[in-house]
Design a protein around this motif. Structure first.
Motif, PDB file in Angstrom:
ATOM      1  N   PHE A 124      63.981 -10.051  39.014  1.00  0.00           N
ATOM      2  CA  PHE A 124      62.827  -9.838  39.687  1.00  0.00           C
ATOM      3  C   PHE A 124      61.598  -9.517  38.631  1.00  0.00           C
ATOM      4  O   PHE A 124      60.461  -9.962  38.666  1.00  0.00           O
ATOM      5  N   THR A 125      62.170  -8.496  37.918  1.00  0.00           N
ATOM      6  CA  THR A 125      61.040  -8.125  37.071  1.00  0.00           C
ATOM      7  C   THR A 125      60.425  -8.900  35.993  1.00  0.00           C
ATOM      8  O   THR A 125      59.385  -9.164  35.645  1.00  0.00           O
ATOM      9  N   THR A 162      62.237  -5.120  45.931  1.00  0.00           N
ATOM     10  CA  THR A 162      62.373  -6.000  44.867  1.00  0.00           C
ATOM     11  C   THR A 162      63.190  -7.123  45.108  1.00  0.00           C
ATOM     12  O   THR A 162      63.119  -8.262  45.129  1.00  0.00           O
ATOM     13  N   LEU A 195      67.600  -7.070  39.779  1.00  0.00           N
ATOM     14  CA  LEU A 195      66.283  -6.120  39.422  1.00  0.00           C
ATOM     15  C   LEU A 195      65.715  -6.963  38.268  1.00  0.00           C
ATOM     16  O   LEU A 195      64.323  -7.213  38.323  1.00  0.00           O
ATOM     17  N   PHE A 245      60.386 -11.530  45.880  1.00  0.00           N
ATOM     18  CA  PHE A 245      60.875 -10.674  47.120  1.00  0.00           C
ATOM     19  C   PHE A 245      60.480 -11.452  48.522  1.00  0.00           C
ATOM     20  O   PHE A 245      59.330 -11.883  48.579  1.00  0.00           O
TER      21      PHE A 245
END
Lengths: 337, 738
Positions: free
Chosen positions: A88-89, A115, A85, A95
């Protein structure tokens, strides 16, 4: 002089070869035994070569951050969800919605949103060597609060959150059950009992199995592996409830082999590919594809008191970095009496 | 001789040989892409052809190559043409490099080839202009060696220092401050204990002061020196207290290094004395094997054997003595593992100084009526002292730099070398890793250069070139018994550990299920064998340039006089002294982006091996050259052979044995190295030691033991072949310390 130049070139030529081939570079975070089985099976299914490096999930995140400008990996396979996560952030991964998306367990999908792709799930527990505990007259711990008891001094092992996603999940679980202040008090007391922090989350059970410690805090499905290998250990689910992971698979942004990477992700989510974990990979997580049979050895998640794990909060980079730094600076350096 | 040669060629030349490299530079520039888009080296991406780059600057490379080509073909005066070639080659090189660095484009094949060719052009220029008093081969070699040292040793280390103080592009000391202030680095006053650590440390300082004062009184020192002695003693006392009570990486590393260096030096002395003066011939002969062990064993293998033997369920601790304790994790275990690993190095160094003792001196002393104790105190000890100090400091450096043992046995403590790794690989804080790296580097360098400076000045050599007659008196019986029991204990321990690795590779599950099996070797064959072969290939490929480059540097440093000679010496020593983890961080920081993009390839691993192992070859070459009369080379030069021909036809055949020795040692060291390359492995470029460490950590102990056994046995075979070749009884002569 000509010889020197000639030499430099002949040396350089020795190193060429794989630059144009079809290939997937995999950053693999689950158990080594599973990682080793993926390559041959994938090559057999698709004809695409696979090279992997096994790193614990926090280490993987560090590696991906270091290489963000110039990635060498195509896919990050497995490992606890929080670092996925974070990646991804931070825009390190992107994604991708696989064609089997509808077959994936909806509970997992809803928890992480779009995500990263859920790969498997499993719960934290204690892997206990009863013989070692009996030696010093310590009871088998049933709850998180039992672990702070000085009777377990030198008998505990857990992974280091700097390298291991498992360990971060453990700390995040404690914070969610007891609140941050009390959780850190407990971690400080647990620290007094810990004999060794390992780099990898899967490896602590081995210390318990071999009898170097009595209790290993880790994922219960990793404990199953040691039971099956013949180590004298049992699995305990803590009474206050426990956290769980949604292990992920992510496409690296700017992957050097994007087409092969997508082919791999599609393949990895099929029931056939996911079944490898339990059949040949000594890994007993519940796999994300609803059509993958649940291994009979896997801990029964429906009978375990699972907390409502807040993936969004504990998967944010700021929270994660702050908690790991706090543990590293306030708990880890304290000497044990 | 060089001048005569240069003069004789200067008159004859109608055109310069520089036209060949100049032409190559031009062709390479036009035919191959100057840059590349990503990591793949051999791309022919048209977007990176010079005309597609949209920059006039890059064309300067071609312009200067053409200038050099024209100049080399014009019938100019030789020195003038030399100057012109130097300028053209140098500026061409500069414009190419500055374009790459300015735009941050990774170098392409065109850039690589044309810039190498331009270095050769510059070499011709420097030689013909007489600025380097030798031929073009030597001049180009000097340029290449200097550029290599700058690019692969100084530049990465500079990047480490820069990363420590430049965070997000601006200069700041915050990172240095916060790192040095963090409890991971120093944790002096511990609020979680009832005692005050600082007070305890001060108590040590007081004890130190009192002892210092007593000593100063006994020597009847004047006030100034008295005060100085007390001050130093107080500082030493505080320092000892700091190591004992302080926590964090700095005091822990210092404490372990002190323990390890002390014990290793003493044990090394025991072995050296036994080797020279025991009554038992077989002990003397078996000492040779001791010098072999550290070279053939990957540094952390003994650490995991120690867990088998002395862990909570260890064979010795639990099954023999019924002790159930985890004491092996922590300072005890790390120290023990390091003592086992580094005592052989101490032994090799001390043996060198023991060998220089002269029996005649001791006989003379005894004839004059000295008893054994006086003899030892006044004759033997002062002669041994430099060797002991040397061994002590070398083991301190090795202990600081050691990475594998603390990683496996570290327990609840941090160590400087592992903090470099975890700051980078776990916390992903390159700046913090760089701060740790700088601290470690400066500590090691201070010790390294202090030792060279100190030992370089004091000459304690008693050998005057003639072998001394007579032999040493045997050791006193009691003393010999004592030393022999140390030796026996050490041998027993080492044999036990190696045996446990071998045994562990044949059982199902160590300590739980001891049925014999070949499963571990089958696993090793399917997964480990390709990696093992790959490692052997990279190690072999890198050993060749390591040996030849080392040999070339030795030749340049010993036989040539040129500007920058001490720079070359310094640079190669720096690569020897720098801890592997620091160099690893340096390489990943320096070669991951920008013009010198090399990471995630075999090339960077091979380069790391070359510069790590080259110093061994240099020392072999220097020692070999010292034994060869320069008049041989002069004769060759007088007969108009160029220095490359002289090197090839005269020196290489004469020095073939040290050259092969350097080659094999570079290979073996590359096969067993871990601390630097653990930063550099990538998918498809996995190395045996890194995989082995992963297996140990993942609990695949049987398989790890199988790989360890195969590594040890194959390296042992290679070394034994070498010894057969050189007919030496032990490997240390060419190897580590001596």
């Amino acid at each position: 002089m000509k010889r020197l130049i000639g030499f430099i070139f002949s040396a350089a030529l020795l190193f060429t070869g794989s630059a144009f081939a079809q290939q997937v570079n995999l950053l693999c975070s689950p158990d080594l035994a599973w990682c080793e089985q993926i390559g041959p099976a994938f090559e057999e299914a698709t004809g695409i070569d696979l090279e992997f490096v096994r790193l614990s999930s926090s280490e993987s995140l560090a590696r991906l951050r270091a290489e963000a400008a110039n990635p060498t990996f195509d896919v990050w396979f497995g490992g606890t969800g929080d670092p996925h996560l974070v990646a991804f952030t931070e825009g390190i991964t992107e994604f991708y919605k696989p064609t089997v998306w509808d077959d994936l367990l909806s509970g997992l999908k809803n928890a992480v949103g779009e995500t990263y792709i859920p790969l498997y799930t499993g719960a934290i527990g204690f892997v206990v060597n009863e013989g070692i505990l009996a030696e010093v007259g310590a009871p088998v711990p049933q709850c998180w609060e039992d672990l702070v008891d000085p009777v377990y001094k030198g008998l505990l092992a857990m992974p280091n959150p700097n390298t291991s996603g498992t360990s971060y999940t453990i700390i995040a679980t404690l914070i969610q059950i007891f609140g941050e202040e009390q959780a850190f008090e407990m971690l400080a007391a647990i620290h007094q009992n810990v004999a060794q922090y390992t780099r990898s989350g899967g490896a602590v059970g081995l210390l318990a199995g071999r009898g170097d410690v009595g209790v290993a805090i880790q994922f219960m499905h990793d404990g199953v592996k040691y039971v099956r290998q013949g180590f004298p250990v049992i699995n305990i689910a803590p009474c206050e409830g426990t956290g769980f992971e949604i292990g992920g698979i992510s496409l690296i942004k700017g992957a050097p082999h994007p087409d092969d990477a997508l082919a791999f992700i599609e393949w990895a989510l099929t029931p056939e590919a996911q079944a490898i974990a339990a059949q040949r990979g000594e890994s007993f997580q519940v796999q994300s594809n609803a059509n993958t049979p649940v291994p009979p050895e896997s801990p029964d998640l429906s009978s375990i008191n699972l907390i409502d794990y807040d993936f969004a909060t504990f998967g944010s980079p700021e929270v994660r970095d702050r908690i790991v730094a706090k543990w590293t600076n306030e708990v880890f350096p304290v000497p044990r009496r | 001789m060089a001048t005569a040669h240069a003069v004789s060629t200067r008159r004859d030349l109608r055109f310069s040989g520089a036209w060949i490299p100049a032409l190559i530079a031009g062709i390479a520039f036009l035919a191959l892409p100057f840059g590349r888009p990503d990591r793949a080296f051999f791309t022919l991406d048209p977007a990176f052809r010079p005309w597609a780059l949209g920059s006039l600057w890059v064309w300067l490379v071609l312009a200067f190559a053409l200038l050099a080509l024209i100049a080399s073909l014009l019938p100019l005066r030789v020195t003038a043409r030399g100057e012109l070639l130097t300028v053209a080659g140098g500026l061409g090189l500069l414009s190419g490099v500055s374009w790459l660095m300015g735009t941050g484009t990774p170098f392409g094949m065109g850039a690589l080839l044309s810039l190498i060719a331009l270095v050769v052009v510059t070499g011709y220029g420097l030689s013909e202009s007489g600025r380097i008093q030798s031929d073009a081969f030597v001049a180009s070699s000097i340029l290449f060696v200097s550029l290599f040292i700058i690019l692969f040793i100084l530049f990465p280390l500079f990047i480490v220092l820069r990363t420590a103080v430049f965070v997000d592009g601006s200069f700041t000391l915050n990172k240095v401050w916060s790192t040095l202030n963090s409890p991971l680095f120093i944790f002096a006053e511990n609020p979680y204990t009832e005692q005050s650590e600082l007070a305890l440390m001060s108590r040590f300082a007081v004890i130190g002061t009192v002892l210092g004062a007593l000593w100063a009184l006994s020597r009847r020192l004047k006030f100034a020196r008295f005060a100085l002695t007390c001050g130093v003693a107080a500082a030493v006392g505080f320092f000892i207290g700091f190591m004992i009570y302080g926590r964090g990486a700095l005091p822990t590393s210092l404490l372990v290094a002190t323990i390890v260096a002390t014990v290793s030096t003493l044990t090394g002395l025991v072995f050296a004395l036994l080797g020279q003066r025991t009554r038992f011939g077989f002990v003397q002969r078996s000492l040779g094997a001791i010098s072999l062990l550290p070279i053939i064993t990957p540094p952390f293998i003994l650490a995991f054997a120690l867990i088998f033997m002395f862990g909570r369920r260890g064979i010795v601790t639990y099954q023999l003595f019924d002790i159930s304790s985890n004491a092996i994790f922590g300072i005890v275990g790390v120290s023990l593992a390091q003592i086992l690993a580094f005592t052989p190095i101490a032994y090799l160094v001390i043996r060198g100084s023991v060998a220089s003792l002269d029996p005649a001196l001791e006989e003379a002393s005894q004839t004059l009526g000295a008893d054994r104790w006086t003899l030892f105190r006044t004759v033997t000890w002062p002669l041994l002292r430099p060797g002991l100090a040397n061994a002590f400091l070398l083991t301190v450096i090795e202990s600081f730099a050691d990475f594998g043992n603390p990683l496996i046995l570290g327990g609840d403590r941090g160590y400087l070398a592992t903090e470099v790794f975890s700051a980078f690989a776990a916390r992903f804080d390159p700046n913090e890793a760089a701060v740790y790296g700088s601290v470690l580097l400066s500590m090691v360098l201070v010790i390294f250069f202090a030792q060279r400076w100190w030992l370089g000045r004091s000459s304690f050599v008693t050998v005057t070139g003639k072998p001394s007659s007579g032999s040493f008196a045997h050791l006193p019986r009691v003393m010999e018994g004592l030393l022999l029991s140390v030796f026996a204990l050490w041998t027993l321990l080492v044999l036990m550990l190696y045996f446990s690795i071998l045994y562990g590779s044949f059982v199902q599950l160590w300590g739980i299920n001891n049925t014999l099996t070949l499963k571990n070797y089958r696993d090793f064959m399917t997964i480990g064998w390709p990696v093992f072969l790959y490692t052997a290939r990279v190690a072999a490929v890198s050993a060749i340039p390591a040996a030849f480059l080392g040999f070339l540097i030795a030749y340049l440093v010993v036989r040539q006089r040129f500007f920058g000679r001490s720079f070359v010496e310094f640079g190669s020593m720096l690569s020897f002294a720098t801890p592997g983890t620091v160099m690893g961080v340096a390489y990943i920081l320096a070669f991951n982006v920008g013009p010198w993009l090399l990471t995630a390839s075999s090339v960077i691993i091979a380069i790391a091996f070359v510069f790590r192992n080259m110093p061994v070859a240099i020392r072999g070459g220097v020692a070999g050259l010292a034994q060869i009369d320069p008049s041989l080379e002069e004769a060759s030069t007088t007969l108009r052979a160029s220095s490359s021909v002289t090197l090839r036809r005269i020196l290489v055949p004469l020095l073939i044995i040290p050259l092969i020795g350097g080659l094999i040692f570079a290979f073996v060291r590359a096969m067993t190295a871990i601390s630097q390359v653990i930063f550099l492995v990538s998918p498809g470029n996995m190395l045996a030691t890194v995989l082995l460490l992963g297996w140990v950590e993942q609990g695949q102990l049987g398989r790890a033991a199988a790989m360890g056994s195969i590594l040890i046995v194959s390296m042992l075979t290679v070394i034994l072949l070498l010894m057969l070749l050189t007919r030496r009884r032990d490997a240390g002569v060419v190897g580590v310390g001596a």
